[in-house]
Design an enzyme around this catalytic site. Structure first.
Site, PDB file in Angstrom:
ATOM      1  N   ASP A  46      19.430  30.105  20.465  1.00  0.00           N
ATOM      2  CA  ASP A  46      18.596  30.384  19.614  1.00  0.00           C
ATOM      3  C   ASP A  46      18.650  30.563  18.719  1.00  0.00           C
ATOM      4  OD1 ASP A  46      17.012  30.072  22.102  1.00  0.00           O
ATOM      5  OD2 ASP A  46      15.597  31.687  21.644  1.00  0.00           O
TER       6      ASP A  46
ATOM      7  N   TYR B  31      23.385  38.252  33.846  1.00  0.00           N
ATOM      8  CA  TYR B  31      22.770  37.439  34.509  1.00  0.00           C
ATOM      9  C   TYR B  31      22.332  37.704  36.026  1.00  0.00           C
ATOM     10  CZ  TYR B  31      20.529  34.973  30.620  1.00  0.00           C
ATOM     11  OH  TYR B  31      19.802  34.250  29.416  1.00  0.00           O
TER      12      TYR B  31
ATOM     13  N   ASP C  25      23.229  33.125  25.190  1.00  0.00           N
ATOM     14  CA  ASP C  25      21.690  32.866  25.261  1.00  0.00           C
ATOM     15  C   ASP C  25      21.030  32.628  23.638  1.00  0.00           C
ATOM     16  OD1 ASP C  25      19.377  32.676  26.629  1.00  0.00           O
ATOM     17  OD2 ASP C  25      18.636  34.601  25.951  1.00  0.00           O
TER      18      ASP C  25
HETATM   19  C1  IPM Z   1      17.619  29.668  27.914  1.00  0.00           C
HETATM   20  C2  IPM Z   1      16.596  30.939  28.544  1.00  0.00           C
HETATM   21  C3  IPM Z   1      16.959  30.932  29.331  1.00  0.00           C
HETATM   22  C4  IPM Z   1      17.844  31.906  29.919  1.00  0.00           C
HETATM   23  C5  IPM Z   1      15.790  32.045  30.235  1.00  0.00           C
HETATM   24  C6  IPM Z   1      14.397  31.018  30.108  1.00  0.00           C
HETATM   25  C7  IPM Z   1      15.730  32.426  31.401  1.00  0.00           C
HETATM   26  O1  IPM Z   1      16.468  31.202  27.604  1.00  0.00           O
HETATM   27  O2  IPM Z   1      18.224  28.654  28.695  1.00  0.00           O
HETATM   28  O3  IPM Z   1      18.303  30.079  26.976  1.00  0.00           O
HETATM   29  O4  IPM Z   1      17.463  33.205  29.236  1.00  0.00           O
HETATM   30  O5  IPM Z   1      18.939  31.198  30.269  1.00  0.00           O
HETATM   31 MG    MG Z   2      17.891  31.185  26.155  1.00  0.00          MG
END
Ligand code: IPM
Ligand code: MG
Length: 353
Positions: A248, A138, A244
């Site tokens: 999800d 990142y 990340d």
């Molecule tokens: C999260 C989101 C963010 C990330 C994006 C919006 C930059 O997906 O907080 O998981 O990738 O960290």
């Molecule tokens: Mg995310």
């Protein structure tokens, strides 16, 4: 208790408005809560030409904790990369040194049928993902898109220093000590040097936590195990990118991404609290969003930043109550439940408190 309120974009303002109702109850009951709002993301760009306006950053720096809604929207997708809403979020994480991202995935028993997985796979689920948040691909340099040998190439750098790995590993071990004392470190050490170092350092840190049972898992296997048998996990610690993706995935185990809060902490437990879902532009402004992840993020704020577990429990119990009473926003609605709007859900939580 100085709380900076950053509603952001899309459904951000609607869901944050419900959390503010909860704060009003707590203030009325005597907690010394002060709030101040500022724009971030697309709203920051609209207001000040910057997804993280200087004034917003100073407000966040001066606050004890930050509550954030969500950032992003299709109208900002064509902006130059540094001006895009997501950059505001990444920058505030970096500027405030919020390296430890706590993402719990917990299934409320009544929502087992809202998950796309079989109820017996997810029933009783309670896991915590600790995601490193200020390093990895990142932020790694170099990065970019350039022309090499007559064609464009895109590149990023996956990089972790020992100290970055060590500090997030410590947070994860500390959390494991307060939970089931099992920690699974997730990486891709069979392919990546960065992951090889990650594993070595986590093993070093483990010496200080003899009571915690440490395991290691490659990220592809972890992605598979999360849907095969998620209850095998207690605490997972992993890097920024893998975290990340896995968080999800883990969110769907709990029925809806609309249920999951998060905390992003610095070394002194100052924190930024946000739902893990995004700005959902498709339903923005229609009072349809699920505010519970944002309200549960407030509960995490009282637990981790304000060291007030009683208030955290009070908020969490109110959420449990409204779920038990059958209130459901569209994302978690199933036959026979009461379908409510975002603001009605906020009111129900307030009533339950
Ligand atoms: C999260 C989101 C963010 C990330 C994006 C919006 C930059 O997906 O907080 O998981 O990738 O960290
Ligand atoms: Mg995310």
């Amino acid at each position: 208790m100085k709380i900076a309120i950053l509603p952001g974009d899309g459904i951000g303002p609607e869901i944050v408005a419900q959390a503010l109702k909860v704060l009003d109850v707590l203030r009325r009951d005597g907690l010394p809560i002060e709030t101040e709002q500022a724009p971030i993301g697309g709203a920051g760009y609209d207001a000040a030409g910057d997804p993280l306006p200087e004034a917003t950053l100073s407000l966040a720096r001066a606050a004890d904790a930050v509550l954030l809604g969500a950032v992003g929207g299709p109208q900002y997708d064509s902006l130059d990369r540094p001006l895009r809403p997501e950059r505001g979020l990444l920058r505030i994480r970096k500027e405030l040194n919020l390296f430890a991202n706590l993402r719990p995935a917990l299934l409320y028993p009544e929502l087992a049928s809202a998950s796309t997985l079989k109820p017996d796979v997810v029933a009783g689920l309670d896991l915590m993902i600790v995601r490193e948040l200020t390093g990895d691909v990142y932020f790694g340099q170099p990065r970019g898109i350039e022309v090499r040998d007559g064609e464009r190439v895109g590149f990023n750098t996956m990089i972790y220093s020992e100290s970055e790995i060590r500090r997030v590993a410590r947070v994860a071990f500390d959390i494991a000590m307060k939970r089931g004392k099992r920690l699974c470190s997730v990486e891709k050490a069979n392919v990546l040097e960065c992951s090889e170092l990650w594993r070595e350092v986590v093993i070093e840190v483990a010496r200080d936590y003899p009571e915690v049972e440490l395991s290691h898992m490659y990220v592809d296997n972890a992605a598979m195990q999360l849907v095969r048998n998620p209850k095998q996990f207690d605490v997972i610690v992993t890097g920024n990118l893998f975290g990340d993706i896995l968080s999800d995935e883990a969110s769907m185990l709990s029925g809806s991404i609309g249920m999951l809060p998060s905390a992003s902490l610095d070394a002194n437990n100052k924190g930024l609290y946000e739902p893990i879902h995004g700005s959902a532009p498709d339903i923005a402004g229609r009072d349809l969003a699920n505010p519970l992840a944002t309200i549960l993020s407030l509960a995490m704020m009282f637990k981790y930043t304000f060291n007030d577990p009683a208030t955290a429990d009070r908020i969490e119990n109110a959420v449990k109550t409204v779920i038990a009473q059958g209130y459901r926003t569209g994302d978690i609605w199933t036959e026979g439940c009461r379908r409510v709007s975002c603001s009605q859900m906020g009111d129900a939580v307030v009533a339950a408190m």
